[in-house]
Design a protein around this motif. Structure first.
Motif, PDB file in Angstrom:
ATOM      1  N   PRO A  80       0.790  -1.232   0.000  1.00  0.00           N
ATOM      2  CA  PRO A  80       0.000   0.000   0.000  1.00  0.00           C
ATOM      3  C   PRO A  80       0.821   1.281   0.000  1.00  0.00           C
ATOM      4  CG  PRO A  80      -0.070  -1.080   2.145  1.00  0.00           C
ATOM      5  CD  PRO A  80       0.572  -2.039   1.223  1.00  0.00           C
ATOM      6  N   LEU A  81       1.987   1.261   0.652  1.00  0.00           N
ATOM      7  CA  LEU A  81       2.787   2.482   0.679  1.00  0.00           C
ATOM      8  C   LEU A  81       3.326   2.798  -0.713  1.00  0.00           C
ATOM      9  CD1 LEU A  81       3.309   4.323   3.041  1.00  0.00           C
ATOM     10  CD2 LEU A  81       5.569   3.301   3.309  1.00  0.00           C
ATOM     11  N   ALA A  82       3.796   1.782  -1.422  1.00  0.00           N
ATOM     12  CA  ALA A  82       4.273   1.985  -2.791  1.00  0.00           C
ATOM     13  C   ALA A  82       3.116   2.385  -3.706  1.00  0.00           C
ATOM     14  CB  ALA A  82       4.939   0.705  -3.301  1.00  0.00           C
ATOM     15  N   ALA A  83       1.931   1.817  -3.466  1.00  0.00           N
ATOM     16  CA  ALA A  83       0.766   2.170  -4.275  1.00  0.00           C
ATOM     17  C   ALA A  83       0.358   3.614  -4.040  1.00  0.00           C
ATOM     18  CB  ALA A  83      -0.395   1.229  -3.951  1.00  0.00           C
ATOM     19  N   LEU A  84       0.385   4.045  -2.789  1.00  0.00           N
ATOM     20  CA  LEU A  84       0.062   5.436  -2.479  1.00  0.00           C
ATOM     21  C   LEU A  84       1.047   6.380  -3.158  1.00  0.00           C
ATOM     22  CD1 LEU A  84      -1.439   7.652  -0.950  1.00  0.00           C
ATOM     23  CD2 LEU A  84      -0.008   7.135   1.054  1.00  0.00           C
ATOM     24  N   ASP A  85       2.309   6.038  -3.112  1.00  0.00           N
ATOM     25  CA  ASP A  85       3.326   6.862  -3.766  1.00  0.00           C
ATOM     26  C   ASP A  85       3.064   6.961  -5.268  1.00  0.00           C
ATOM     27  OD1 ASP A  85       5.993   8.257  -3.812  1.00  0.00           O
ATOM     28  OD2 ASP A  85       6.532   6.509  -5.022  1.00  0.00           O
ATOM     29  N   ALA A  86       2.688   5.856  -5.892  1.00  0.00           N
ATOM     30  CA  ALA A  86       2.407   5.864  -7.329  1.00  0.00           C
ATOM     31  C   ALA A  86       1.201   6.744  -7.643  1.00  0.00           C
ATOM     32  CB  ALA A  86       2.171   4.437  -7.817  1.00  0.00           C
ATOM     33  N   GLY A  87       0.177   6.672  -6.806  1.00  0.00           N
ATOM     34  CA  GLY A  87      -1.001   7.487  -7.050  1.00  0.00           C
ATOM     35  C   GLY A  87      -0.753   8.967  -6.844  1.00  0.00           C
ATOM     36  N   LEU A  88       0.009   9.306  -5.808  1.00  0.00           N
ATOM     37  CA  LEU A  88       0.288  10.717  -5.514  1.00  0.00           C
ATOM     38  C   LEU A  88       1.024  11.416  -6.650  1.00  0.00           C
ATOM     39  CD1 LEU A  88       1.361  10.783  -1.757  1.00  0.00           C
ATOM     40  CD2 LEU A  88      -0.608  11.926  -2.782  1.00  0.00           C
ATOM     41  N   ARG A  89       1.780  10.682  -7.421  1.00  0.00           N
ATOM     42  CA  ARG A  89       2.541  11.276  -8.509  1.00  0.00           C
ATOM     43  C   ARG A  89       1.632  11.889  -9.586  1.00  0.00           C
ATOM     44  NH1 ARG A  89       7.964   9.692  -8.347  1.00  0.00           N
ATOM     45  NH2 ARG A  89       8.399   8.102  -6.747  1.00  0.00           N
ATOM     46  N   HIS A  90       0.353  11.537  -9.560  1.00  0.00           N
ATOM     47  CA  HIS A  90      -0.591  12.059 -10.552  1.00  0.00           C
ATOM     48  C   HIS A  90      -1.515  13.118  -9.961  1.00  0.00           C
ATOM     49  CE1 HIS A  90       0.378   8.971 -13.580  1.00  0.00           C
ATOM     50  NE2 HIS A  90       0.548   8.177 -12.534  1.00  0.00           N
ATOM     51  N   THR A  91      -1.235  13.570  -8.746  1.00  0.00           N
ATOM     52  CA  THR A  91      -2.077  14.572  -8.096  1.00  0.00           C
ATOM     53  C   THR A  91      -1.304  15.879  -7.925  1.00  0.00           C
ATOM     54  OG1 THR A  91      -1.426  13.957  -5.836  1.00  0.00           O
ATOM     55  CG2 THR A  91      -3.258  12.740  -6.832  1.00  0.00           C
ATOM     56  N   THR A  92      -2.071  16.965  -7.815  1.00  0.00           N
ATOM     57  CA  THR A  92      -1.451  18.286  -7.636  1.00  0.00           C
ATOM     58  C   THR A  92      -2.086  19.076  -6.497  1.00  0.00           C
ATOM     59  OG1 THR A  92      -2.952  19.237  -9.284  1.00  0.00           O
ATOM     60  CG2 THR A  92      -0.805  18.468 -10.070  1.00  0.00           C
ATOM     61  N   ALA A  93      -3.265  18.683  -6.034  1.00  0.00           N
ATOM     62  CA  ALA A  93      -3.968  19.446  -5.005  1.00  0.00           C
ATOM     63  C   ALA A  93      -3.284  19.292  -3.651  1.00  0.00           C
ATOM     64  CB  ALA A  93      -5.419  18.981  -4.914  1.00  0.00           C
ATOM     65  N   GLU A  94      -3.470  20.275  -2.788  1.00  0.00           N
ATOM     66  CA  GLU A  94      -2.890  20.204  -1.455  1.00  0.00           C
ATOM     67  C   GLU A  94      -3.624  19.183  -0.588  1.00  0.00           C
ATOM     68  OE1 GLU A  94      -0.737  20.919   2.135  1.00  0.00           O
ATOM     69  OE2 GLU A  94      -0.337  20.861  -0.016  1.00  0.00           O
ATOM     70  N   TYR A  95      -4.930  19.081  -0.753  1.00  0.00           N
ATOM     71  CA  TYR A  95      -5.689  18.091  -0.008  1.00  0.00           C
ATOM     72  C   TYR A  95      -5.908  16.849  -0.872  1.00  0.00           C
ATOM     73  CZ  TYR A  95      -6.977  21.713   3.420  1.00  0.00           C
ATOM     74  OH  TYR A  95      -6.960  22.693   4.379  1.00  0.00           O
ATOM     75  N   VAL A  96      -5.644  15.686  -0.295  1.00  0.00           N
ATOM     76  CA  VAL A  96      -5.782  14.426  -1.028  1.00  0.00           C
ATOM     77  C   VAL A  96      -6.581  13.444  -0.177  1.00  0.00           C
ATOM     78  CG1 VAL A  96      -4.605  12.513  -2.162  1.00  0.00           C
ATOM     79  CG2 VAL A  96      -3.561  14.794  -2.172  1.00  0.00           C
TER      80      VAL A  96
END
Length: 348
Positions: free
Chosen positions: A96-112
């Protein structure tokens, strides 16, 4: 450092788009949904695709976070009810930690908003509640806890900058994120916790699936579940006051005829669509139709009262006065004329 919020009823809390300060607490956020994993306790079944209430678990979660500017699903691509962006941890199955990192790379907002794909009772109100609490507390994250007080870090809202900071620290310490548990990240964050045993319920086993399916068919839940499922299936985002429509259907069924209920609500929807749609338009069209149904019912009641007054119960109207029923006084067999325009709908 952690903080706690008093337990509260599931689904309670702010429902609007801003916190008490008026700032846009729930606007401008992204969502990351983790939909990978082997689902070993489900015998390796495709857990995100398991249906509860006629909808895949993943689609139910995507509906709950539909307000996100960008929604990233970390998993192999599949058909979904809503458009999403796809990502994959490297290597697949790295945790899950690696998956979260992969997903965050496609986000730009301050709140996730960070969610798992197996939350059958998560709804938009809960997501807004998490985001509003994050805005108001000024901390680094807000997560739900279950009935046992256990943290559910995949039902949470975080500051994206805090997640990226701690992911970078862990990567520097371990060289990679593969296999690391989520608590290594959340333990370093300033968190607020909200107890919500319903929204935090996840489906790990077939017994959990069965319990979820049974709950949504209970009397207190089935109607809302059905309306949400229909809107999702038809691609309708409109939120309307279903109580108003139910009142209209009741009045049409009781005051006109039972089949009038579904036909009337259909016509209300059609008229509202032609008028541009929107909750206010639906409410106004429904109000007009309900008023018509009430007028119709009032006329029928007035007719029934008039008939009851003219012919006392238990009296044979053809023998009460030696004349036919409705005979005009002093005319023998001639029936009295009804007032002009006062014609029964079933006359003839």
């Amino acid at each position: 450092m952690t903080a706690s919020e008093p337990p509260s009823a599931p689904g309670s809390g702010p429902r609007g788009a801003s916190g008490s300060s008026g700032a846009p607490a729930t606007e401008g956020h992204d969502a990351v949904v983790l939909a990978g994993g082997a689902a070993r306790r489900l015998g390796g079944a495709d857990k995100p695709g398991v249906h509860v209430g006629g909808r895949a678990l993943l689609d139910r979660v995507l509906t709950a976070c539909s307000g996100a500017a960008t929604t990233v699903v970390v998993a192999e691509p599949r058909p979904t009810a809503r458009p999403v962006r796809w990502a994959r941890e490297d290597p697949p199955g790295a945790g899950p930690l690696a998956a979260l990192d992969a997903g965050l790379r496609h986000t730009t907002a301050e709140y996730v908003v960070v969610l798992s794909a197996d939350l059958p009772f998560l709804d938009g109100a809960t997501v807004r509640r998490l985001l509003t609490a994050l805005h108001e507390t000024g901390g680094e994250g807000v997560l739900l806890t279950d009935t046992g007080g256990r943290d559910q870090p995949l039902v949470a809202a975080y500051r994206g900058s805090a997640l990226r900071r701690e992911l970078a620290v862990l990567r520097a310490e371990h060289g990679e994120l593969t296999g690391l548990p989520l608590r290594r990240l959340t333990g370093a964050l300033e968190l607020t916790r909200i107890t919500d045993p319903v929204a935090s319920f996840d489906c790990d086993t077939w017994d959990d699936i069965a319990a979820a399916r049974a709950r949504i068919r209970e009397h207190g839940h089935v109607l809302d579940e059905w309306i949400t499922a229909v809107k999702d299936e038809l691609g309708i985002d409109l939120d309307v006051d279903t109580g108003t429509l139910l009142d209209l259907a009741r009045d049409a069924a009781h005051g006109v005829a039972r089949p009038a209920a579904p036909l009337t609500t259909f016509l209300v929807g059609y008229a509202a669509g032609r008028a541009g749609g929107g909750p206010e338009v639906v409410a106004e069209v429904a109000r007009k139709a309900e008023a018509l149904a009430l007028r119709w019912a009032a006329e029928a009641e007035a007719e029934a009262e008039a008939d009851a007054t003219a012919t006392p119960p238990g009296t044979d109207p053809t023998r009460a006065t030696g004349t036919r029923a409705n005979a005009a006084p002093g005319t023998g067999d001639a029936p009295a004329a009804r007032p002009a325009g006062d014609v029964r709908p079933d006359a003839g």
